[in-house]
Design a protein around this motif. Structure first.
Motif, PDB file in Angstrom:
ATOM      1  N   PRO A   1       1.635   1.008  10.611  1.00  0.00           N
ATOM      2  CA  PRO A   1       0.661   0.097  11.233  1.00  0.00           C
ATOM      3  C   PRO A   1       0.251  -1.024  10.290  1.00  0.00           C
ATOM      4  O   PRO A   1      -0.143  -0.788   9.153  1.00  0.00           O
ATOM      5  CB  PRO A   1      -0.522   1.022  11.550  1.00  0.00           C
ATOM      6  N   ARG A   2       0.341  -2.237  10.762  1.00  0.00           N
ATOM      7  CA  ARG A   2      -0.057  -3.408   9.980  1.00  0.00           C
ATOM      8  C   ARG A   2      -0.798  -4.378  10.894  1.00  0.00           C
ATOM      9  O   ARG A   2      -0.242  -4.824  11.904  1.00  0.00           O
ATOM     10  CB  ARG A   2       1.158  -4.116   9.380  1.00  0.00           C
ATOM     11  N   ALA A   3      -2.013  -4.700  10.545  1.00  0.00           N
ATOM     12  CA  ALA A   3      -2.815  -5.655  11.300  1.00  0.00           C
ATOM     13  C   ALA A   3      -4.041  -6.007  10.465  1.00  0.00           C
ATOM     14  O   ALA A   3      -4.433  -5.245   9.566  1.00  0.00           O
ATOM     15  CB  ALA A   3      -3.244  -5.068  12.648  1.00  0.00           C
ATOM     16  N   PRO A   4      -4.677  -7.144  10.729  1.00  0.00           N
ATOM     17  CA  PRO A   4      -5.861  -7.517   9.942  1.00  0.00           C
ATOM     18  C   PRO A   4      -6.995  -6.502  10.030  1.00  0.00           C
ATOM     19  O   PRO A   4      -7.792  -6.387   9.091  1.00  0.00           O
ATOM     20  CB  PRO A   4      -6.280  -8.860  10.562  1.00  0.00           C
ATOM     21  N   ASP A   5      -7.065  -5.754  11.126  1.00  0.00           N
ATOM     22  CA  ASP A   5      -8.157  -4.790  11.298  1.00  0.00           C
ATOM     23  C   ASP A   5      -7.723  -3.351  11.009  1.00  0.00           C
ATOM     24  O   ASP A   5      -8.401  -2.405  11.408  1.00  0.00           O
ATOM     25  CB  ASP A   5      -8.749  -4.888  12.701  1.00  0.00           C
TER      26      ASP A   5
ATOM     27  N   SER B   1     -10.776  -1.385  12.578  1.00  0.00           N
ATOM     28  CA  SER B   1     -10.737  -0.486  13.733  1.00  0.00           C
ATOM     29  C   SER B   1      -9.946   0.789  13.503  1.00  0.00           C
ATOM     30  O   SER B   1     -10.111   1.770  14.239  1.00  0.00           O
ATOM     31  CB  SER B   1     -10.144  -1.212  14.947  1.00  0.00           C
ATOM     32  N   GLN B   2      -9.085   0.791  12.478  1.00  0.00           N
ATOM     33  CA  GLN B   2      -8.202   1.941  12.278  1.00  0.00           C
ATOM     34  C   GLN B   2      -7.815   2.044  10.809  1.00  0.00           C
ATOM     35  O   GLN B   2      -7.745   1.038  10.093  1.00  0.00           O
ATOM     36  CB  GLN B   2      -6.942   1.797  13.145  1.00  0.00           C
ATOM     37  N   LEU B   3      -7.562   3.277  10.368  1.00  0.00           N
ATOM     38  CA  LEU B   3      -7.101   3.540   9.015  1.00  0.00           C
ATOM     39  C   LEU B   3      -5.784   4.305   9.062  1.00  0.00           C
ATOM     40  O   LEU B   3      -5.604   5.176   9.918  1.00  0.00           O
ATOM     41  CB  LEU B   3      -8.117   4.379   8.241  1.00  0.00           C
ATOM     42  N   SER B   4      -4.888   4.005   8.154  1.00  0.00           N
ATOM     43  CA  SER B   4      -3.710   4.854   7.930  1.00  0.00           C
ATOM     44  C   SER B   4      -3.985   5.706   6.697  1.00  0.00           C
ATOM     45  O   SER B   4      -4.673   5.276   5.765  1.00  0.00           O
ATOM     46  CB  SER B   4      -2.446   4.020   7.742  1.00  0.00           C
TER      47      SER B   4
ATOM     48  N   HIS C   1       0.838  -1.190   0.000  1.00  0.00           N
ATOM     49  CA  HIS C   1       0.000   0.000   0.000  1.00  0.00           C
ATOM     50  C   HIS C   1       0.875   1.243   0.000  1.00  0.00           C
ATOM     51  O   HIS C   1       2.091   1.171   0.176  1.00  0.00           O
ATOM     52  CB  HIS C   1      -0.995  -0.008   1.163  1.00  0.00           C
ATOM     53  N   LEU C   2       0.248   2.403  -0.205  1.00  0.00           N
ATOM     54  CA  LEU C   2       0.957   3.655  -0.459  1.00  0.00           C
ATOM     55  C   LEU C   2       1.917   4.017   0.672  1.00  0.00           C
ATOM     56  O   LEU C   2       3.076   4.374   0.425  1.00  0.00           O
ATOM     57  CB  LEU C   2      -0.060   4.775  -0.682  1.00  0.00           C
ATOM     58  N   LEU C   3       1.458   3.980   1.900  1.00  0.00           N
ATOM     59  CA  LEU C   3       2.308   4.376   3.023  1.00  0.00           C
ATOM     60  C   LEU C   3       3.536   3.487   3.121  1.00  0.00           C
ATOM     61  O   LEU C   3       4.662   3.975   3.234  1.00  0.00           O
ATOM     62  CB  LEU C   3       1.507   4.324   4.325  1.00  0.00           C
ATOM     63  N   ALA C   4       3.345   2.192   3.061  1.00  0.00           N
ATOM     64  CA  ALA C   4       4.453   1.259   3.257  1.00  0.00           C
ATOM     65  C   ALA C   4       5.410   1.211   2.081  1.00  0.00           C
ATOM     66  O   ALA C   4       6.628   1.106   2.272  1.00  0.00           O
ATOM     67  CB  ALA C   4       3.902  -0.142   3.541  1.00  0.00           C
ATOM     68  N   ASP C   5       4.878   1.315   0.861  1.00  0.00           N
ATOM     69  CA  ASP C   5       5.693   1.061  -0.322  1.00  0.00           C
ATOM     70  C   ASP C   5       6.164   2.319  -1.047  1.00  0.00           C
ATOM     71  O   ASP C   5       7.084   2.238  -1.857  1.00  0.00           O
ATOM     72  CB  ASP C   5       4.909   0.176  -1.301  1.00  0.00           C
TER      73      ASP C   5
ATOM     74  N   LEU D   1       7.339   8.595   6.086  1.00  0.00           N
ATOM     75  CA  LEU D   1       6.342   9.315   6.879  1.00  0.00           C
ATOM     76  C   LEU D   1       6.115   8.669   8.246  1.00  0.00           C
ATOM     77  O   LEU D   1       5.562   9.293   9.141  1.00  0.00           O
ATOM     78  CB  LEU D   1       5.016   9.398   6.123  1.00  0.00           C
ATOM     79  N   ALA D   2       6.527   7.436   8.386  1.00  0.00           N
ATOM     80  CA  ALA D   2       6.423   6.748   9.676  1.00  0.00           C
ATOM     81  C   ALA D   2       7.768   6.831  10.395  1.00  0.00           C
ATOM     82  O   ALA D   2       8.428   5.828  10.657  1.00  0.00           O
ATOM     83  CB  ALA D   2       5.991   5.298   9.487  1.00  0.00           C
ATOM     84  N   GLY D   3       8.164   8.059  10.715  1.00  0.00           N
ATOM     85  CA  GLY D   3       9.469   8.270  11.329  1.00  0.00           C
ATOM     86  C   GLY D   3       9.469   8.201  12.837  1.00  0.00           C
ATOM     87  O   GLY D   3      10.528   8.102  13.462  1.00  0.00           O
ATOM     88  N   VAL D   4       8.284   8.266  13.440  1.00  0.00           N
ATOM     89  CA  VAL D   4       8.177   8.221  14.904  1.00  0.00           C
ATOM     90  C   VAL D   4       7.482   6.943  15.356  1.00  0.00           C
ATOM     91  O   VAL D   4       7.951   6.257  16.263  1.00  0.00           O
ATOM     92  CB  VAL D   4       7.415   9.453  15.427  1.00  0.00           C
TER      93      VAL D   4
END
Length: 210
Positions: free
Chosen positions: A94-98, A138-141, A78-82, A87-90
């Protein structure tokens, strides 16, 4: 109404999905000037527009696209990870089934409202909350612009930055997470006095990629 398009029912919405790609090209390439996304076929598609993508399409009474959005499982590329892992410097990505990623949120120009979240935008936001609540997400990035942090905060989405903003194509972008909750859905509905579901059909029996 918001129509949820998955790999299971995409053939039924083939024309609308193609229309959404053309609208995205007009908005992101011609309007926003992201010329590296330009394609000769005038369709804005990326590597994440695949069988894992879940589209929420706002369709009018003639089934024409007025706006849309995309969800992808955080366990898939996905966009954030790849594309934007910096942007995830702190906090870690987040990766989880939900947990899913929310991207490609757009509204056609004629359905926008100056200085306000339009009715179509609000319906898409409500639809995202409804879909996620129904499917146990439960959550969105999100990769977004910093002003959206304040907007989400006011609507009870509990935005949390993953790191510091960076400059991309001349604008600031930041990675955040937001929460899915009944409270956030109620607050978002109040914004445009939306009563009841905005989803055209239940998604309980649809298979989401995850």
């Amino acid at each position: 109404m918001l129509h949820v398009v998955t790999a299971d029912n995409r053939q039924r919405y083939r024309e609308q999905v193609e229309e959404s790609y053309r609208i995205r090209h007009r908005i992101y390439v011609h309007e926003r000037g992201w010329h590296d996304l330009a394609r000769l076929d005038e369709r804005e598609v990326d590597q994440f527009d695949n069988e894992n993508a879940i589209y929420l399409l706002a369709l009018d009474e003639k089934m024409r696209v007025q706006g849309g959005s995309r969800l992808i499982s955080s366990l898939k590329p996905h966009l954030l990870a790849d594309v934007f892992p910096e942007l995830a410097g702190v906090r870690p990505i987040p990766r989880a089934p939900d947990i899913y990623e929310w991207t490609r949120f757009y509204v056609v120009p004629e359905a926008r409202e100056p200085h306000a979240i339009s009715n179509v935008s609000c319906q898409i936001m409500c639809g995202v909350q409804e879909l996620c609540l129904e499917c146990g997400i439960s959550q969105l990035s999100i990769v977004t612009e910093p002003p959206w942090i304040t907007r989400f905060l006011r609507l009870g989405w509990n935005p949390q930055p993953l790191g510091l903003p960076i400059v991309w194509k001349g604008m600031d972008v930041v990675g955040i997470t937001v929460d899915i909750s009944e409270h956030a859905l109620r607050q978002t509905r109040r914004l445009r006095d939306i009563r009841g579901t905005v989803l055209a059909t239940s998604v309980a029996n649809q298979k989401l990629a995850g």
